[in-house]
Design a protein around this motif. Structure first.
Motif, PDB file in Angstrom:
ATOM      1  N   LYS A  21      -3.371  23.632   4.277  1.00 15.81           N
ATOM      2  CA  LYS A  21      -3.913  22.417   4.893  1.00 15.81           C
ATOM      3  C   LYS A  21      -5.042  22.708   5.871  1.00 15.81           C
ATOM      4  O   LYS A  21      -5.930  21.888   6.045  1.00 15.81           O
ATOM      5  CB  LYS A  21      -2.812  21.663   5.625  1.00 15.81           C
ATOM      6  CG  LYS A  21      -1.708  21.182   4.740  1.00 15.81           C
ATOM      7  CD  LYS A  21      -0.614  20.542   5.564  1.00 15.81           C
ATOM      8  CE  LYS A  21       0.605  20.305   4.703  1.00 15.81           C
ATOM      9  NZ  LYS A  21       1.770  19.976   5.510  1.00 15.81           N
ATOM     10  N   ALA A  22      -5.008  23.852   6.526  1.00 14.96           N
ATOM     11  CA  ALA A  22      -5.937  24.142   7.614  1.00 14.96           C
ATOM     12  C   ALA A  22      -7.403  24.112   7.171  1.00 14.96           C
ATOM     13  O   ALA A  22      -8.275  23.749   7.955  1.00 14.96           O
ATOM     14  CB  ALA A  22      -5.602  25.495   8.241  1.00 14.96           C
ATOM     15  N   THR A  41      -5.512  17.528   8.126  1.00 15.33           N
ATOM     16  CA  THR A  41      -4.990  17.859   9.441  1.00 15.33           C
ATOM     17  C   THR A  41      -5.281  16.785  10.477  1.00 15.33           C
ATOM     18  O   THR A  41      -4.797  16.866  11.596  1.00 15.33           O
ATOM     19  CB  THR A  41      -5.555  19.207   9.926  1.00 15.33           C
ATOM     20  OG1 THR A  41      -6.985  19.144   9.950  1.00 15.33           O
ATOM     21  CG2 THR A  41      -5.092  20.343   9.022  1.00 15.33           C
ATOM     22  N   GLU A  42      -6.068  15.776  10.113  1.00 14.71           N
ATOM     23  CA  GLU A  42      -6.397  14.707  11.043  1.00 14.71           C
ATOM     24  C   GLU A  42      -5.199  13.790  11.256  1.00 14.71           C
ATOM     25  O   GLU A  42      -4.415  13.542  10.345  1.00 14.71           O
ATOM     26  CB  GLU A  42      -7.567  13.874  10.519  1.00 14.71           C
ATOM     27  CG  GLU A  42      -8.861  14.649  10.478  1.00 14.71           C
ATOM     28  CD  GLU A  42      -9.987  13.886   9.780  1.00 14.71           C
ATOM     29  OE1 GLU A  42      -9.752  12.770   9.284  1.00 14.71           O
ATOM     30  OE2 GLU A  42     -11.089  14.419   9.738  1.00 14.71           O
TER      31      GLU A  42
END
Length: 147
Positions: free
Chosen positions: A138-139, A145-146
């Motif tokens: 996800k990073a 990540t929002e």
């Protein structure tokens, strides 16, 4: 071969994965392939010939505990040639965790396979999917990540 005959070989291939690499008649999945067949898998690359295909399937398969394809929802593109396409969804268990198409909506489980089948043997299958089955990557994607 007819489109329906080619489709039956593709279905046998997909069901073989759900059955731990064994076809409905108990034969190894590799028996469905021509000797010089090619398989593409994301983040693995292109395997040519049964020996390399076995290595690809072994590498990827070692990370997957179970898989189930959702046959009722398959979309088929039949061309009247040796090429056919199947789009579908799946769920299962990866060593990093479970996955199910649509959970989350952006996660793993949606796939598309492009087959070339001739003389009852898979000549080529290119597999298009997100190999991040457990949705751990996800990073690198800010929209995940929002919030």
């Amino acid at each position: 071969m007819t489109d329906e005959q080619r489709k039956s070989v593709a279905l046998e291939y997909l069901k073989g994965f759900d059955n731990g690499g064994v076809t409905s008649d108990g034969a190894p999945l590799l028996d469905l392939f021509a000797d010089d067949a090619q398989v593409y898998f994301p983040k693995w690359g292109l395997a040519t010939g049964k020996e390399e295909i076995a290595r690809l399937f072994g590498d990827v398969g070692a990370t997957i505990t179970s898989i189930r394809h959702h046959y009722a929802g398959f979309n088929w593109i039949l061309t009247g040639t040796d090429t056919l396409v199947c789009e579908g969804t799946s769920h299962g268990e990866h060593r990093d965790g479970p996955w199910r198409a649509g959970v989350p909506e952006w996660g793993a489980g949606r796939w598309c396979d492009v087959f070339e089948i001739r003389d009852w043997r898979i000549q080529r299958v290119f597999i298009y999917l997100d190999p991040d089955y457990a949705s751990a990557d996800k990073a690198r994607y800010p929209w995940l990540t929002e919030g």
